[in-house]
Scaffold this motif. Structure first.
Motif, PDB file in Angstrom:
ATOM      1  N   GLY A  61     -16.119 -32.060  22.180  1.00 48.12           N
ATOM      2  CA  GLY A  61     -15.011 -32.951  21.667  1.00 48.12           C
ATOM      3  C   GLY A  61     -15.345 -34.229  21.464  1.00 48.12           C
ATOM      4  N   LYS A  62     -17.009 -34.254  21.403  1.00 49.36           N
ATOM      5  CA  LYS A  62     -17.312 -35.947  21.519  1.00 49.36           C
ATOM      6  C   LYS A  62     -18.611 -36.029  20.538  1.00 49.36           C
ATOM      7  CE  LYS A  62     -15.618 -37.384  25.921  1.00 49.36           C
ATOM      8  NZ  LYS A  62     -14.521 -38.347  25.575  1.00 49.36           N
ATOM      9  N   TYR A  63     -18.897 -37.008  20.126  1.00 48.87           N
ATOM     10  CA  TYR A  63     -20.227 -37.265  19.294  1.00 48.87           C
ATOM     11  C   TYR A  63     -21.190 -37.453  20.204  1.00 48.87           C
ATOM     12  CZ  TYR A  63     -17.426 -37.850  15.060  1.00 48.87           C
ATOM     13  OH  TYR A  63     -16.746 -37.611  13.818  1.00 48.87           O
ATOM     14  N   ARG A  64     -22.534 -36.771  19.903  1.00 51.99           N
ATOM     15  CA  ARG A  64     -23.609 -37.070  20.993  1.00 51.99           C
ATOM     16  C   ARG A  64     -24.894 -37.282  20.135  1.00 51.99           C
ATOM     17  NH1 ARG A  64     -21.034 -36.204  26.166  1.00 51.99           N
ATOM     18  NH2 ARG A  64     -19.466 -34.568  25.514  1.00 51.99           N
ATOM     19  N   ARG A  65     -26.050 -37.565  20.473  1.00 50.93           N
ATOM     20  CA  ARG A  65     -26.950 -37.821  20.019  1.00 50.93           C
ATOM     21  C   ARG A  65     -28.137 -37.309  21.024  1.00 50.93           C
ATOM     22  NH1 ARG A  65     -28.502 -44.002  19.365  1.00 50.93           N
ATOM     23  NH2 ARG A  65     -26.231 -43.999  18.563  1.00 50.93           N
ATOM     24  N   LEU A  66     -29.341 -36.910  20.249  1.00 51.83           N
ATOM     25  CA  LEU A  66     -30.404 -36.356  21.024  1.00 51.83           C
ATOM     26  C   LEU A  66     -30.916 -37.410  22.026  1.00 51.83           C
ATOM     27  CD1 LEU A  66     -32.572 -34.802  18.033  1.00 51.83           C
ATOM     28  CD2 LEU A  66     -31.215 -33.507  19.864  1.00 51.83           C
ATOM     29  N   VAL A  87     -25.617 -32.896   5.827  1.00 54.02           N
ATOM     30  CA  VAL A  87     -25.678 -32.791   7.405  1.00 54.02           C
ATOM     31  C   VAL A  87     -25.877 -34.435   7.775  1.00 54.02           C
ATOM     32  CG1 VAL A  87     -27.369 -32.152   9.264  1.00 54.02           C
ATOM     33  CG2 VAL A  87     -27.003 -30.461   7.294  1.00 54.02           C
ATOM     34  N   LEU A  88     -25.115 -34.886   8.602  1.00 58.60           N
ATOM     35  CA  LEU A  88     -25.012 -36.161   9.078  1.00 58.60           C
ATOM     36  C   LEU A  88     -25.979 -36.541  10.063  1.00 58.60           C
ATOM     37  CD1 LEU A  88     -21.096 -36.715   9.024  1.00 58.60           C
ATOM     38  CD2 LEU A  88     -22.545 -36.657   7.136  1.00 58.60           C
ATOM     39  N   GLN A  89     -26.428 -37.855   9.848  1.00 59.07           N
ATOM     40  CA  GLN A  89     -27.232 -38.544  10.874  1.00 59.07           C
ATOM     41  C   GLN A  89     -26.349 -39.596  11.713  1.00 59.07           C
ATOM     42  OE1 GLN A  89     -28.065 -42.092  10.204  1.00 59.07           O
ATOM     43  NE2 GLN A  89     -27.565 -42.145   7.941  1.00 59.07           N
ATOM     44  N   ILE A  90     -27.180 -39.953  12.602  1.00 57.57           N
ATOM     45  CA  ILE A  90     -26.438 -40.743  13.702  1.00 57.57           C
ATOM     46  C   ILE A  90     -25.626 -42.027  13.354  1.00 57.57           C
ATOM     47  CG2 ILE A  90     -27.721 -40.014  15.719  1.00 57.57           C
ATOM     48  CD1 ILE A  90     -29.329 -42.587  15.878  1.00 57.57           C
ATOM     49  N   GLU A 100     -29.270 -23.963  -3.914  1.00 52.84           N
ATOM     50  CA  GLU A 100     -30.320 -24.135  -5.308  1.00 52.84           C
ATOM     51  C   GLU A 100     -31.180 -25.435  -4.923  1.00 52.84           C
ATOM     52  OE1 GLU A 100     -30.025 -22.448  -7.819  1.00 52.84           O
ATOM     53  OE2 GLU A 100     -27.959 -21.234  -7.243  1.00 52.84           O
ATOM     54  N   LYS A 101     -30.682 -26.224  -4.033  1.00 59.25           N
ATOM     55  CA  LYS A 101     -31.864 -27.451  -3.563  1.00 59.25           C
ATOM     56  C   LYS A 101     -31.345 -27.881  -2.398  1.00 59.25           C
ATOM     57  CE  LYS A 101     -33.033 -32.214  -5.190  1.00 59.25           C
ATOM     58  NZ  LYS A 101     -32.721 -33.446  -6.011  1.00 59.25           N
ATOM     59  N   ALA A 102     -32.602 -28.186  -1.741  1.00 59.88           N
ATOM     60  CA  ALA A 102     -32.322 -28.721  -0.164  1.00 59.88           C
ATOM     61  C   ALA A 102     -33.519 -29.922  -0.174  1.00 59.88           C
ATOM     62  CB  ALA A 102     -32.569 -27.680   0.788  1.00 59.88           C
ATOM     63  N   SER A 103     -32.884 -31.125   0.293  1.00 63.35           N
ATOM     64  CA  SER A 103     -33.733 -32.142   0.794  1.00 63.35           C
ATOM     65  C   SER A 103     -33.190 -32.712   2.234  1.00 63.35           C
ATOM     66  CB  SER A 103     -33.589 -33.351  -0.187  1.00 63.35           C
ATOM     67  OG  SER A 103     -32.128 -33.668  -0.324  1.00 63.35           O
ATOM     68  N   PHE A 104     -34.274 -33.524   2.825  1.00 60.66           N
ATOM     69  CA  PHE A 104     -34.116 -34.124   4.136  1.00 60.66           C
ATOM     70  C   PHE A 104     -35.035 -35.151   4.282  1.00 60.66           C
ATOM     71  CE2 PHE A 104     -37.291 -30.891   4.689  1.00 60.66           C
ATOM     72  CZ  PHE A 104     -38.174 -31.491   5.652  1.00 60.66           C
ATOM     73  N   GLU A 105     -34.457 -35.857   5.325  1.00 56.03           N
ATOM     74  CA  GLU A 105     -35.249 -37.213   5.763  1.00 56.03           C
ATOM     75  C   GLU A 105     -35.639 -36.958   7.054  1.00 56.03           C
ATOM     76  OE1 GLU A 105     -37.061 -39.996   6.144  1.00 56.03           O
ATOM     77  OE2 GLU A 105     -36.149 -40.557   4.336  1.00 56.03           O
ATOM     78  N   PRO A 106     -37.072 -36.839   7.413  1.00 55.11           N
ATOM     79  CA  PRO A 106     -37.412 -36.544   8.715  1.00 55.11           C
ATOM     80  C   PRO A 106     -37.519 -37.615   9.567  1.00 55.11           C
ATOM     81  CG  PRO A 106     -39.323 -36.638   6.988  1.00 55.11           C
ATOM     82  CD  PRO A 106     -37.968 -36.612   6.205  1.00 55.11           C
ATOM     83  N   ARG A 107     -37.014 -38.792   9.180  1.00 50.46           N
ATOM     84  CA  ARG A 107     -37.292 -40.083   9.960  1.00 50.46           C
ATOM     85  C   ARG A 107     -35.802 -40.564  10.591  1.00 50.46           C
ATOM     86  NH1 ARG A 107     -40.169 -43.699   5.659  1.00 50.46           N
ATOM     87  NH2 ARG A 107     -38.567 -42.165   4.358  1.00 50.46           N
ATOM     88  N   ARG A 108     -34.856 -39.686  10.342  1.00 51.45           N
ATOM     89  CA  ARG A 108     -33.643 -39.876  10.919  1.00 51.45           C
ATOM     90  C   ARG A 108     -33.252 -38.879  12.158  1.00 51.45           C
ATOM     91  NH1 ARG A 108     -31.155 -40.563   4.741  1.00 51.45           N
ATOM     92  NH2 ARG A 108     -31.557 -42.874   4.620  1.00 51.45           N
ATOM     93  N   ASP A 109     -32.260 -38.974  12.889  1.00 52.90           N
ATOM     94  CA  ASP A 109     -31.805 -37.986  13.844  1.00 52.90           C
ATOM     95  C   ASP A 109     -30.445 -37.602  13.614  1.00 52.90           C
ATOM     96  OD1 ASP A 109     -34.416 -38.564  15.486  1.00 52.90           O
ATOM     97  OD2 ASP A 109     -33.687 -40.227  16.064  1.00 52.90           O
ATOM     98  N   PRO A 110     -30.067 -36.514  14.145  1.00 56.01           N
ATOM     99  CA  PRO A 110     -28.813 -35.888  13.849  1.00 56.01           C
ATOM    100  C   PRO A 110     -27.763 -36.457  14.594  1.00 56.01           C
ATOM    101  CG  PRO A 110     -30.176 -34.468  15.228  1.00 56.01           C
ATOM    102  CD  PRO A 110     -31.055 -35.519  14.959  1.00 56.01           C
ATOM    103  N   LEU A 111     -26.598 -36.437  14.193  1.00 50.02           N
ATOM    104  CA  LEU A 111     -25.276 -36.748  14.523  1.00 50.02           C
ATOM    105  C   LEU A 111     -24.930 -35.595  15.149  1.00 50.02           C
ATOM    106  CD1 LEU A 111     -22.935 -38.540  15.429  1.00 50.02           C
ATOM    107  CD2 LEU A 111     -21.930 -37.729  13.218  1.00 50.02           C
TER     108      LEU A 111
END
Length: 411
Positions: free
Chosen positions: A403-408, A324-327, A387-398
């Motif tokens: 049809g366009k990239y956005r940010r929160l 899952v990509l970040q900005i 089987e395994k999931a990990s995430f970085e809570p200090r990043r924001d999602p892309l």
């Protein structure tokens, strides 16, 4: 019956911005910005015409004008006006078309420079001034106000405005801002614009990527007041061509592009699906059709186009990862969405605990075992057991929307 009430917005540093809210909020919205030395009254006839044409109008008083606050700190620099407008647009429920007269054209252009498509759906500039000398701003505003019959009465404006409004660097900022604004733009020039010089105004208009420019002959100093019907006609024609009121519809058997656009109204995150081919080389592709399916057992799914370059490999894999990509990973998203065969050479990656390639800079990573595969038209649905999931809570999602990239947008 006309729907109308006075609405308040929270501007820069908490300054109260007052506006008339006219018409149904379910209709496409228009934000009207007057020039210096005026109030929102100058737009009254235009606002009525736009409402009658089925538009929702927000008619704004700038800070230090009309019913809006006169800030106690005397902040009337151009950045304060720019931040006021960005704040107003951020409080709108839809992305409006911004209509800005005279010096407000500078404000609107600067406000939309970096993320126009996230804040507005169109921009209409009426007589944007060519001269950015501070004294010229004061003289032209006073002359225009007097000609319109509003005057600069003490009750209508803050006398500190012209002393505080600096114009240093405005030319350079406008030159940098205009080429970044990719939404539809209309520049309308009347007698006021003509007095600034055709060559100068034409040069400014040409810097917008998606622009139309129109000269209106026979008007007075400001055509919004002197030739309201002609100006309204230009506005409505532009709006109907660029932001039509009708809602596009898809029906079975009709244009698939409309269906795709409708699907694009659902905002999603962006993922990259990665796996190893039988020969050991890493493969991957960008996908935004990703969904959590179940917590017990822990299942997710991704939808893969049958004609994608990695489809054959992904049909046969036992292990894969969803990144899952970040900005900061928009370039990586573009790389994996393209046709390049060497997507991993310039991308930081490593082998995950369960054997699939992973992109460790991602917002979240799901390492999966194949659970099930379903055929689904021109795609197939790959269901994975996590089987395994990990995430970085200090990043924001892309994000991806229409049809366009956005940010929160944080409020």
């Amino acid at each position: 019956m006309s729907l109308r009430y006075v609405r308040e917005f929270k501007g820069f540093a908490g300054v109260r911005i007052e506006a008339d809210d006219i018409g149904s909020a379910d209709e496409p919205s228009i934000v009207l910005l007057h020039g210096f030395g005026q109030t929102r009254k100058v737009w009254e006839d235009v606002a009525v015409g736009l409402e009658q044409a089925g538009r929702h109008v927000i008619n704004v008083d700038l800070r230090g004008h009309g019913g809006s606050d006169w800030p106690s700190d005397g902040r009337y620099d151009i950045d304060a006006f720019v931040d006021d407008l960005r704040a107003v647009l951020g409080q709108m429920r839809t992305r409006p078309v911004v209509v800005a007269a005279t010096h407000s054209a500078w404000i609107a252009t600067m406000a939309l420079a970096e993320d126009a498509a996230m804040l507005a759906s169109g921009l209409i500039l009426l007589d944007p001034p060519a001269h950015t000398d501070a004294q010229a701003v004061k003289v032209s505003a006073e002359a225009l106000s007097a000609a319109l019959g509003q005057g600069l009465a003490p009750s209508e404006y803050d006398s500190k405005i012209f002393a505080s409004f600096g114009t240093d660097g405005v030319d350079a900022r406008l030159a940098q801002a205009a080429p970044q604004i990719n939404i539809p733009v209309l520049v309308v020039r009347g007698a006021l614009g003509a007095s600034d010089g055709v060559d100068t105004q034409t040069g400014f208009s040409a810097t917008f990527p998606n622009v139309e420019a129109i000269d209106v002959d026979g008007g007075g100093l400001l055509i919004v007041a002197e030739r309201t019907e002609a100006f309204n006609g230009l506005l409505i024609d532009f709006l109907e061509r660029k932001q039509p009121r009708f809602i596009p519809e898809y029906r079975s058997g009709s244009d698939a592009r409309t269906l795709r656009d409708a699907m694009g109204c659902f905002a999603t995150g962006v993922t990259i699906i990665t796996a190893h081919a039988p020969d050991g080389r890493p493969v991957g592709l960008t996908a935004n059709s990703f969904t959590s399916v179940s917590l017990d057992p822990p299942l997710l799914l991704v939808c893969i186009a049958n004609n994608s370059g990695s489809a054959e490999v992904l049909r046969g894999i036992d292990d894969f990862a969803v990144n899952v990509l970040q900005i900061g990973q928009q370039p990586v998203s573009n790389l994996f969405a393209g046709k390049s065969e060497d997507r991993f050479s310039g991308t930081r990656w490593e082998v995950g605990e369960y054997g699939a390639p992973i992109l460790p800079s991602s917002l979240g990573i799901f390492e999966c075992k194949r659970h099930m595969l379903h055929e689904a038209g021109d795609h197939f649905i790959l269901v994975g057991r996590v089987e395994k999931a990990s995430f970085e809570p200090r990043r924001d999602p892309l994000l991806y929307f229409r049809g366009k990239y956005r940010r929160l947008h944080f409020t």
